[in-house]
Design a protein around this motif. Structure first.
Motif, PDB file in Angstrom:
ATOM      1  N   SER A  27       5.031  74.612  46.833  1.00 43.11           N
ATOM      2  CA  SER A  27       4.613  74.319  45.475  1.00 43.11           C
ATOM      3  C   SER A  27       3.393  75.132  45.112  1.00 43.11           C
ATOM      4  CB  SER A  27       4.291  72.823  45.345  1.00 43.11           C
ATOM      5  OG  SER A  27       3.102  72.533  46.046  1.00 43.11           O
ATOM      6  N   THR A  37       8.617  73.703  41.092  1.00 48.20           N
ATOM      7  CA  THR A  37       7.676  73.427  40.017  1.00 48.20           C
ATOM      8  C   THR A  37       8.163  74.066  38.720  1.00 48.20           C
ATOM      9  OG1 THR A  37       6.379  75.393  40.498  1.00 48.20           O
ATOM     10  CG2 THR A  37       5.774  73.364  41.654  1.00 48.20           C
ATOM     11  N   ASP A 123      10.373  60.105  39.887  1.00 48.95           N
ATOM     12  CA  ASP A 123       9.446  59.988  38.759  1.00 48.95           C
ATOM     13  C   ASP A 123      10.241  60.075  37.459  1.00 48.95           C
ATOM     14  OD1 ASP A 123       7.202  59.693  40.312  1.00 48.95           O
ATOM     15  OD2 ASP A 123       6.639  61.814  40.236  1.00 48.95           O
ATOM     16  N   GLN A 233       9.742  62.932  42.962  1.00 48.81           N
ATOM     17  CA  GLN A 233       8.390  62.393  42.984  1.00 48.81           C
ATOM     18  C   GLN A 233       7.381  63.487  43.328  1.00 48.81           C
ATOM     19  OE1 GLN A 233       7.983  58.901  45.490  1.00 48.81           O
ATOM     20  NE2 GLN A 233       7.971  57.620  43.673  1.00 48.81           N
ATOM     21  N   GLY A 234       6.304  63.533  42.550  1.00 46.89           N
ATOM     22  CA  GLY A 234       5.249  64.502  42.796  1.00 46.89           C
ATOM     23  C   GLY A 234       5.383  65.794  42.026  1.00 46.89           C
ATOM     24  N   ASN A 235       6.521  65.992  41.354  1.00 48.34           N
ATOM     25  CA  ASN A 235       6.723  67.229  40.596  1.00 48.34           C
ATOM     26  C   ASN A 235       6.059  67.081  39.222  1.00 48.34           C
ATOM     27  OD1 ASN A 235       7.508  69.701  39.668  1.00 48.34           O
ATOM     28  ND2 ASN A 235       9.704  69.393  40.016  1.00 48.34           N
ATOM     29  N   ASP A 236       4.734  67.033  39.233  1.00 51.06           N
ATOM     30  CA  ASP A 236       3.967  66.704  38.026  1.00 51.06           C
ATOM     31  C   ASP A 236       4.086  67.751  36.930  1.00 51.06           C
ATOM     32  OD1 ASP A 236       3.133  64.392  39.277  1.00 51.06           O
ATOM     33  OD2 ASP A 236       1.260  65.257  40.000  1.00 51.06           O
ATOM     34  N   THR A 237       4.183  69.027  37.305  1.00 55.29           N
ATOM     35  CA  THR A 237       4.244  70.060  36.267  1.00 55.29           C
ATOM     36  C   THR A 237       5.520  69.923  35.439  1.00 55.29           C
ATOM     37  OG1 THR A 237       5.245  71.637  37.833  1.00 55.29           O
ATOM     38  CG2 THR A 237       2.836  71.697  37.574  1.00 55.29           C
ATOM     39  N   LEU A 239       7.370  67.104  35.225  1.00 58.11           N
ATOM     40  CA  LEU A 239       7.318  65.803  34.561  1.00 58.11           C
ATOM     41  C   LEU A 239       6.480  65.866  33.287  1.00 58.11           C
ATOM     42  CD1 LEU A 239       7.989  62.745  34.682  1.00 58.11           C
ATOM     43  CD2 LEU A 239       5.828  62.452  35.935  1.00 58.11           C
ATOM     44  N   ASN A 240       5.324  66.483  33.376  1.00 57.81           N
ATOM     45  CA  ASN A 240       4.453  66.583  32.200  1.00 57.81           C
ATOM     46  C   ASN A 240       5.107  67.402  31.093  1.00 57.81           C
ATOM     47  OD1 ASN A 240       2.498  65.079  33.519  1.00 57.81           O
ATOM     48  ND2 ASN A 240       1.375  66.859  34.258  1.00 57.81           N
ATOM     49  N   ASN A 243       7.747  65.210  29.376  1.00 55.47           N
ATOM     50  CA  ASN A 243       7.152  64.215  28.482  1.00 55.47           C
ATOM     51  C   ASN A 243       6.703  64.849  27.167  1.00 55.47           C
ATOM     52  OD1 ASN A 243       7.533  61.988  30.128  1.00 55.47           O
ATOM     53  ND2 ASN A 243       5.590  62.261  31.192  1.00 55.47           N
TER      54      ASN A 243
END
Length: 283
Positions: A27, A37, A123, A233-237, A239-240, A243
């Motif tokens: 990542s 990512t 997530d 889970q943890g793939n914030d980029t 997910l954001n 959203n």
């Protein structure tokens, strides 16, 4: 002898490197993960999205071999706004979490109901649809109340769905007849292999509308839930980004347009406001 030791050491180091590389991609933070990512997806030029291939009108393959449906309409817009091609990956209900955790897909858009249990493993992004459970049965033996269930009968469900979980927890005395795919569940009901079929109310309503001789005797079972995209889970980029995308699409009433393009023939206009969640905002 020293040469042999050096050779063995080099071989071991190479094996360790290959082993680590096989565990997943690296990542942006430098850690090894099973997901890609946002930047890795964009650099690759393709996003892998898990969808149903047999759940009309949400995700299905038409007579030309093309994916169609409510989730597909949304998936294509995601690809467009990411600037990449969409690679559709057919999934079954029970495989959705596995496909994320193993990196087979980047996003799941397979009519995925948000639950606390699932949120421990994936997530969820913001919701884009409302859903409840429903029960459909033949016209000559309509099921309207599970508390009056005949203990000799069996309920058809699909493995890995919220219907299976709900019935197991709340009606443990009802024998469940489990299938892996929507097509097999429908065939079982049509062949009289079960007294009724419990699934998302959107699915059983669509089935009853398309198949004379069946009635949705229980249109809402349990509480109302939402459907949302899911990522590893943890793939914030990613997910954001999702959203922000859902919020932005709400400004143009995208999901109402999606409904009218893909669902109105099945449900008519009466269900639009009940089912559509715009911009991730639920009432």
């Amino acid at each position: 002898m020293k040469k042999i030791y050096k050779f063995l050491a080099a071989t071991s180091a190479m094996a360790l490197t290959l082993s680590l590389a096989a565990c997943g991609s690296t990542s942006e933070s430098g850690s090894t993960d099973s997901y890609r990512t946002l930047s890795e997806i964009q650099e690759s030029g393709t996003v892998n999205i898990g969808v149903f291939s047999d759940k009309n009108p949400f995700g299905y393959v038409d007579e030309n071999g093309d994916y169609q449906g409510y989730d597909i309409y949304f998936a294509n817009r995601i690809g467009e706004d990411l600037g990449v091609e969409v690679n559709f990956v057919s999934t079954e209900a029970a495989n959705r979490i596995e496909y994320l955790q193993t990196g087979k897909v980047d996003i799941i858009l397979a009519n995925f109901t948000v639950t606390d249990e699932r949120a421990e493993e994936v997530d969820f992004a913001l919701p884009y649809m409302n859903v409840a459970l429903g029960v459909v049965s033949p016209d000559d033996a309509v099921i309207t109340d599970l508390d009056a269930w005949d203990p000799d009968d069996e309920m058809i469900v699909i493995s890995g769905t919220t219907a299976e979980t709900y019935l197991t927890e709340n009606y443990p005395d009802i024998t469940l007849q489990k299938y892996d795919t929507y097509a097999n569940a429908k065939n079982a009901l049509e062949n009289g292999n079960g007294a009724a079929w419990a699934n998302d109310n959107t699915e059983v309503i669509a089935f009853a509308n398309d198949n004379p001789g069946y009635t949705v005797g229980i249109p809402s079972l349990g509480g109302q839930d939402t459907i949302a995209p899911a990522v590893t889970q943890g793939n914030d980029t990613l997910l954001n980004w999702l959203n922000e995308e859902i919020e932005s699409l709400g400004d143009e009433n995208f999901f109402h347009a999606d409904y009218e393009a893909t669902l109105v023939d099945t449900y008519g206009m009466d269900y639009e406001e009940e089912l559509v969640v715009e911009g991730g905002v639920t009432d």
